[in-house]
Design a protein around this motif. Structure first.
Motif, PDB file in Angstrom:
ATOM      1  N   THR A  84     -43.272  16.556  13.127  1.00 10.45           N
ATOM      2  CA  THR A  84     -42.270  17.622  12.989  1.00 10.45           C
ATOM      3  C   THR A  84     -42.630  18.564  11.851  1.00 10.45           C
ATOM      4  O   THR A  84     -43.330  18.164  10.905  1.00 10.45           O
ATOM      5  N   VAL A  85     -42.160  19.810  11.959  1.00 11.82           N
ATOM      6  CA  VAL A  85     -42.226  20.733  10.817  1.00 11.82           C
ATOM      7  C   VAL A  85     -40.814  21.082  10.354  1.00 11.82           C
ATOM      8  O   VAL A  85     -40.638  21.945   9.495  1.00 11.82           O
ATOM      9  N   THR A  86     -39.825  20.418  10.953  1.00  6.46           N
ATOM     10  CA  THR A  86     -38.435  20.747  10.636  1.00  6.46           C
ATOM     11  C   THR A  86     -37.656  19.470  10.314  1.00  6.46           C
ATOM     12  O   THR A  86     -36.611  19.191  10.904  1.00  6.46           O
ATOM     13  N   GLY A  87     -38.222  18.660   9.405  1.00  7.31           N
ATOM     14  CA  GLY A  87     -37.598  17.393   9.027  1.00  7.31           C
ATOM     15  C   GLY A  87     -36.211  17.587   8.416  1.00  7.31           C
ATOM     16  O   GLY A  87     -35.869  18.677   7.949  1.00  7.31           O
ATOM     17  N   ASP A  88     -35.433  16.513   8.409  1.00  8.17           N
ATOM     18  CA  ASP A  88     -34.057  16.578   7.875  1.00  8.17           C
ATOM     19  C   ASP A  88     -34.052  17.091   6.438  1.00  8.17           C
ATOM     20  O   ASP A  88     -33.250  17.945   6.066  1.00  8.17           O
ATOM     21  N   VAL A  89     -34.931  16.524   5.602  1.00  6.88           N
ATOM     22  CA  VAL A  89     -35.010  16.863   4.176  1.00  6.88           C
ATOM     23  C   VAL A  89     -36.493  16.857   3.782  1.00  6.88           C
ATOM     24  O   VAL A  89     -37.344  16.445   4.579  1.00  6.88           O
ATOM     25  N   THR A  90     -36.787  17.324   2.564  1.00  6.65           N
ATOM     26  CA  THR A  90     -38.209  17.350   2.148  1.00  6.65           C
ATOM     27  C   THR A  90     -38.763  15.924   2.089  1.00  6.65           C
ATOM     28  O   THR A  90     -39.846  15.650   2.584  1.00  6.65           O
ATOM     29  N   PHE A  91     -38.048  15.020   1.446  1.00  5.35           N
ATOM     30  CA  PHE A  91     -38.338  13.595   1.562  1.00  5.35           C
ATOM     31  C   PHE A  91     -37.057  12.837   1.385  1.00  5.35           C
ATOM     32  O   PHE A  91     -36.126  13.368   0.758  1.00  5.35           O
ATOM     33  N   PRO A  92     -36.901  11.641   1.963  1.00  2.52           N
ATOM     34  CA  PRO A  92     -37.905  10.891   2.717  1.00  2.52           C
ATOM     35  C   PRO A  92     -38.197  11.516   4.086  1.00  2.52           C
ATOM     36  O   PRO A  92     -37.570  12.486   4.490  1.00  2.52           O
ATOM     37  N   PHE A 110     -43.469   6.896   9.305  1.00  2.00           N
ATOM     38  CA  PHE A 110     -43.931   8.061   8.531  1.00  2.00           C
ATOM     39  C   PHE A 110     -44.000   9.292   9.423  1.00  2.00           C
ATOM     40  O   PHE A 110     -44.100   9.180  10.644  1.00  2.00           O
ATOM     41  N   ASP A 111     -43.937  10.453   8.777  1.00  2.00           N
ATOM     42  CA  ASP A 111     -44.068  11.727   9.502  1.00  2.00           C
ATOM     43  C   ASP A 111     -45.513  12.206   9.463  1.00  2.00           C
ATOM     44  O   ASP A 111     -46.250  11.911   8.503  1.00  2.00           O
ATOM     45  N   GLY A 201     -41.330  24.775  -0.053  1.00  2.00           N
ATOM     46  CA  GLY A 201     -42.185  23.763  -0.686  1.00  2.00           C
ATOM     47  C   GLY A 201     -42.245  24.019  -2.186  1.00  2.00           C
ATOM     48  O   GLY A 201     -41.348  24.644  -2.762  1.00  2.00           O
ATOM     49  N   THR A 202     -43.305  23.547  -2.825  1.00  2.00           N
ATOM     50  CA  THR A 202     -43.408  23.728  -4.275  1.00  2.00           C
ATOM     51  C   THR A 202     -44.010  25.090  -4.647  1.00  2.00           C
ATOM     52  O   THR A 202     -43.853  25.552  -5.773  1.00  2.00           O
ATOM     53  N   ARG A 203     -44.707  25.728  -3.684  1.00  2.00           N
ATOM     54  CA  ARG A 203     -45.308  27.031  -3.991  1.00  2.00           C
ATOM     55  C   ARG A 203     -44.232  28.122  -4.090  1.00  2.00           C
ATOM     56  O   ARG A 203     -44.257  28.943  -4.995  1.00  2.00           O
TER      57      ARG A 203
END
Ligand code: UT7
Length: 329
Positions: A84-92, A110-111, A201-203
């Protein structure tokens, strides 16, 4: 294991949100029209998940349906891979939520993130895990809520995408000749900027992403189109060569559903007649990692693939990533 076939697909399942967004609905949102969308892409409608639904809800529903089709319990699964590129949250990972929601208490989860090629990347990993003895029963899921990350002011992208999930149970081959005959996956990271979502993301952290309108899909459509036509044709011919099969041996081509013109070009290169090519983009739009498992499940349900038939799957997506697989279902 027989003839180097390590794994087989025991069951498939899907989950499709009920709500439909038509091309006419889109005419009220952006400067577009039904004729342009149908002629340039093949899309008539796409499904949209309700606001409260999470990706992992959709993925879990598809997973439960695949388990039922495989006549298997969640406790039998030892590995879960969600593409997926549209996960529920960044992690987990979304796979962690799926593991909990379906009760796969013995599974590692794992994704993977390989955009529209994600399902074929997951299949390739599952086949490798089973071949090496690391897994006996792997659940692979392609699940996307793409309508949550489109720019509803950008007509060049917002008309293209939809929400859906598809899953498959991949288990050790039983020696009857059915199974994964081969997989091929490839990447060219130098072209990632042609199809991406920069923000979140972090960028470009969430606050920057929102203020600079970076929290949605950006695509250079014509560039991606050209690369997709070349890569999907190459991936298809590569896996045919690798498995020693010819297009005549293929019962059905299941291409990633991004554009009917890309699908037709791929079929033409393989000299496959229309009836051997599965197209459902008119109903779902581009659902990224979900598009191949949804199409595969539908094709089986419609009797287009019988046990033992060879199915060629081929995909292309942002990254760029691309890949192919041949499965005797
Ligand atoms: O899934 C992963 C991979 N993704 C893909 O493979 C997608 C690949 N790309 C495509 O499928 C196509 O490039 C698109 C469907 C995205 C666009 O089709 P195109 O034939 O390449 O159109 P274009 O971007 O070259 O635009 C042609 C014209 C432009 O107008 P002008 O400059 O000629 O006046 C666009 O502004 O069409 C216009 N246009 C639209 N018109 C009405 C772009 N989007 C729309 C729209 N409605 N929704």
């Amino acid at each position: 294991m027989q003839n180097n076939i390590h794994s087989m697909m025991l069951g498939t399942g899907v989950a499709i949100p009920e709500k439909i967004l038509t091309n006419l609905d889109l005419e009220k949102i952006v400067d577009t029209n039904d004729e342009w969308i149908r002629e340039r892409t093949g899309i008539k409608v796409r499904h949209v998940a309700d606001d409260k639904l999470q990706n992992s809800d959709l993925a879990s529903e598809a997973a439960r349906n695949a388990l039922a089709d495989a006549r298997m319990n969640a406790e039998d699964i030892d590995t879960i891979i969600v593409a997926t590129v549209t996960g529920d949250v960044t992690f987990p990972s979304t796979a962690c939520y799926v593991q909990q929601k379906i009760g796969a208490v013995k599974a590692a989860a794992f994704d993977i993130q390989a955009t529209c090629s994600g399902f074929l990347f997951a299949l390739s990993i599952a086949d490798g895990f089973i071949a090496s003895g690391k897994s006996k029963n792997t659940l692979i899921v392609g699940s996307e809520l793409l309508t949550r990350i489109v720019d509803w002011k950008d007509r060049s992208t917002c008309v293209l995408f939809g929400d859906a999930a598809g899953a498959a149970v991949i288990s050790s081959a039983n020696g009857d000749g059915r199974g994964v005959l081969g997989t091929f996956i490839k990447t060219d990271g130098s072209l990632g900027h042609l199809l991406w979502m920069p923000g979140g993301g972090t960028r470009f952290p969430a606050d920057v992403a929102v203020s600079e309108n970076l929290n949605n899909i950006k695509m250079e459509g014509p560039e991606v189109f050209k690369a997709a036509v070349t890569a999907m044709g190459d991936a298809a011919t590569h896996i045919l060569d690798k498995t020693g099969l010819t297009p005549d041996d293929i019962k059905l081509l299941i291409p990633h559903q991004a554009n009917t013109r890309i699908i037709n070009a791929t079929a033409k290169r393989l000299k496959l007649p229309e009836e051997k090519v599965y197209v459902n983009i008119q109903e779902y739009g581009n659902t990224s990692a979900a598009s191949i498992p949804v199409a595969l499940h539908e094709a089986k349900g419609r009797g287009l693939l019988e046990p033992g038939d060879a199915c060629l799957m081929v995909a292309f997506g942002g990254g760029f990533t691309w890949g192919s697989a041949i499965v005797r279902v």
